[in-house]
Enzyme design. Structure first.
Site, short mmCIF file in Angstrom:
data_model
loop_
_atom_site.label_atom_id
_atom_site.label_comp_id
_atom_site.label_asym_id
_atom_site.label_seq_id
_atom_site.Cartn_x
_atom_site.Cartn_y
_atom_site.Cartn_z
N LYS A 269 32.54 35.45 47.65
CA LYS A 269 33.73 35.15 47.21
C LYS A 269 34.61 35.24 47.96
CE LYS A 269 32.98 36.71 42.31
NZ LYS A 269 33.30 35.38 41.48
N ARG A 343 24.48 35.48 34.47
CA ARG A 343 23.63 34.83 33.60
C ARG A 343 22.19 35.42 33.61
NH1 ARG A 343 25.67 28.99 35.04
NH2 ARG A 343 27.68 30.19 35.54
N1 BES Z 1 32.10 37.52 37.40
C1 BES Z 1 32.50 36.06 37.66
C2 BES Z 1 32.97 35.12 36.74
C3 BES Z 1 34.69 35.60 36.68
C4 BES Z 1 35.54 35.04 37.43
C5 BES Z 1 35.13 36.65 36.02
C6 BES Z 1 36.96 35.39 37.51
C7 BES Z 1 36.50 37.12 35.83
C8 BES Z 1 37.31 36.46 36.83
C9 BES Z 1 31.05 35.24 37.66
O1 BES Z 1 30.25 35.97 38.18
C10 BES Z 1 30.86 33.86 38.55
O2 BES Z 1 31.39 34.22 39.73
N2 BES Z 1 30.87 32.75 38.07
C11 BES Z 1 31.13 31.81 38.79
C12 BES Z 1 30.00 30.68 38.43
C13 BES Z 1 29.79 29.59 39.38
C14 BES Z 1 29.21 30.00 40.47
C15 BES Z 1 28.89 28.73 38.44
C16 BES Z 1 32.44 31.11 38.52
O3 BES Z 1 32.99 31.37 37.40
O4 BES Z 1 32.96 30.58 39.58
ZN ZN Z 2 29.60 35.92 40.15
#
Ligand code: BES
Ligand code: ZN
Ligand code: ZN
Length: 492
Positions: A269, A343
């Site tokens: 990230k 997931r």
């Molecule tokens: N933990 C994150 C989702 C999240 C984002 C929670 C911001 C709280 C605040 C999750 O694991 C994630 O990174 N999801 C990705 C999924 C994508 C790569 C398909 C997302 O939401 O960008």
């Molecule tokens: Zn994630």
């Protein structure tokens, strides 16, 4: 915080502070000194709107009190949530003034609203406003412990109101516990630390607990969950807490996403917002806190709760885009994005919880940023394979004062998570509808006939200062109140 229900005139109450709630009709006649307060309200142009408050000094009581007048909005729009927010505002203001004791006098006897649920909400709010995550502040002044004693003025005394207040206090303490876990940084709250927490909670609340380490998870075939943990030095812990009373009327399964930190793994990230990813275990925190409350309440409903705790890091052993994993269910998953890790952990947790012969499953997860795009910061997304079960859950959420909104699960969107080399891909081919494609991914791990609700709590799980009054904390503890209410409703 010690609290007590009291009746009678406000004049004689022994407390430093007094919060008086008033609707927009500005009817202060309940107060002995009503007229002079009405005049002061006029002077400061107080309108009685929700979120509005002012101190009316030197006006009330012998000895004179810190009299806080709190707006409750329109009388006919008053809900339990009105009292929760107003009480949270009052206790936060008193805490800021370093008062040690206060009385709260809100009109719980108003027509049309049941005094019980309003009182429960009020007691929750008083606790929420008083709670603060200050354990790492070394300055004594900053560490003021807040209100120690609160008197809550009720229209009459009795068992029924006493029980509602008690439920409010017990629920609030579970919510505050969840908030603390969420706000706790990931260098402290590692998966094994969370397992120790769960053991302590289980012991105190009289629950059974099992903690599985990596080799036991391996033996059970949890290939999806374990892959996520491989890039971190902090070992995963799979936590299973259960409450199985005799004569249970229903058997629920709870699953909480438990990433103690989500760096994104090799799909790293950006730094912006990464610190907030210590909150990626909010689902697990909510589930553990709900179990704490359930253990204390001991309803005739069985609950098995699982939390697949892991840290998503880009270490040398990390799983990689292109990898193909075999989940505990036997289904295979192609990794396209190491940041879609939640997931994967939930897939195996869902398979595991269904082996406990549950009648229905609820999972809570900070799963997608897309859900925040869809519903904003206050509202959690809900998806299901069983409308009847979701309707029960939505009713519980409404009673508990938590906001959920249903998202659809169109089968046509399954094509977006197809993979040419595995049963499915962990990340969708398109950006749009990311909360839904994540929900559809999870649905692959729900066996036919198991009613299931997926709650994407990415928005409300972690809030800052602009959060609603009762939510002003970093971790919000969202989900706890709904889960507790659901279990209590299932007992009826
Ligand atoms: N933990 C994150 C989702 C999240 C984002 C929670 C911001 C709280 C605040 C999750 O694991 C994630 O990174 N999801 C990705 C999924 C994508 C790569 C398909 C997302 O939401 O960008
Ligand atoms: Zn994630
Ligand atoms: Zn995550």
């Amino acid at each position: 915080m010690k609290w007590k229900l009291v009746t009678g005139p406000l004049e004689g109450l022994k407390s430093e502070g007094l919060a008086v709630g008033v609707f927009e009709d500005l009817d202060f006649s309940r107060l002995g000194d009503g007229d002079s307060i009405a005049a002061s309200a006029k002077r400061v142009r107080f309108k009685g709107k929700p979120g509005e408050s002012y101190y009316a000094f030197e006006l009330f009581g012998k000895p004179k009190k810190h009299l806080l007048v709190v707006g409750l909005g329109k009388k006919d729009e008053c809900k339990p949530a009105t009292f929760r927010d107003a009480a949270a505002l009052a206790s936060r203001k008193f805490r800021e003034r370093t008062l040690k004791s206060a009385a709260i006098a809100f009109p719980l006897d108003g027509k049309g609203q049941a005094a019980g649920p309003s009182l429960q909400a009020l007691v929750e709010g008083v606790h929420f406003g008083n709670g603060r995550f200050d354990k790492y502040l070394t300055d004594r002044e900053a560490k003021f412990e807040g209100l120690g004693r609160v008197l809550i003025v009720v229209p009459r005394k009795g068992r029924a109101l006493e029980e509602c207040a008690q439920l409010g206090a017990l629920t609030a303490s579970a919510v505050l516990y969840a908030r603390g876990l969420v706000t706790e940084p990931s260098n402290v709250l590692t998966p094994s630390r969370m397992a120790e927490e769960a053991k302590r909670v289980a012991k105190e609340a009289g629950l059974a607990i099992k903690v599985l380490g990596p080799s036991e998870c391996e033996a059970m075939g949890m290939g999806a969950y374990l892959a996520v943990a491989k890039g971190s030095k902090n070992e995963p812990r799979f936590i299973h807490v259960s409450y199985r009373p005799k004569g249970a009327r229903f058997h629920l399964g709870f699953v909480g996403k438990g990433l103690t930190f989500d760096s994104g793994g090799l799909s790293l990230k950006p730094n912006e917002g990464m610190a907030a990813m210590k909150s990626d275990m909010s689902g697990a925190a909510a589930v553990l806190a709900a179990m704490k409350a359930i253990g204390e309440l001991r309803p005739k409903v069985a609950v098995d709760a699982v939390m697949a705790m892991a840290e998503n890091m880009p270490g040398g052993g990390a799983y990689k885009p292109g990898d193909i994993l075999t989940s505990m269910s036997g289904k295979t998953i192609e990794i396209l994005n190491a940041d879609a890790e939640g997931r994967l952990t939930l897939a195996d947790a869902l398979t595991y919880v269904q082996k406990q012969k549950v009648d229905a499953v609820v999972d809570l997860a900070t799963l997608t940023g897309a859900c925040i795009v869809a519903l904003g910061p206050d509202i959690a997304g809900a998806m299901t394979n069983d409308q009847g079960f979701l309707d029960e859950l939505l009713a519980a959420a409404r009673e508990a004062g938590e906001e959920l909104w249903q998202l659809p699960m169109p089968a046509a969107y399954n094509k977006f998570i197809q993979s040419p080399v595995a049963d499915m891909a962990n990340s969708a081919r398109i950006r749009w509808g990311g909360a839904i494609t994540a929900g559809l991914f999870l649905k692959n791990f729900v066996e036919n006939g198991t009613p299931w609700v997926h709650l994407d709590i990415a928005g409300p799980a972690y809030r800052d200062e602009d959060g609603a009054e009762a939510f002003r904390a970093e971790g919000s503890g969202v989900g706890v109140r709904t889960l507790v209410r659901l279990v209590l409703n299932k007992e009826k």
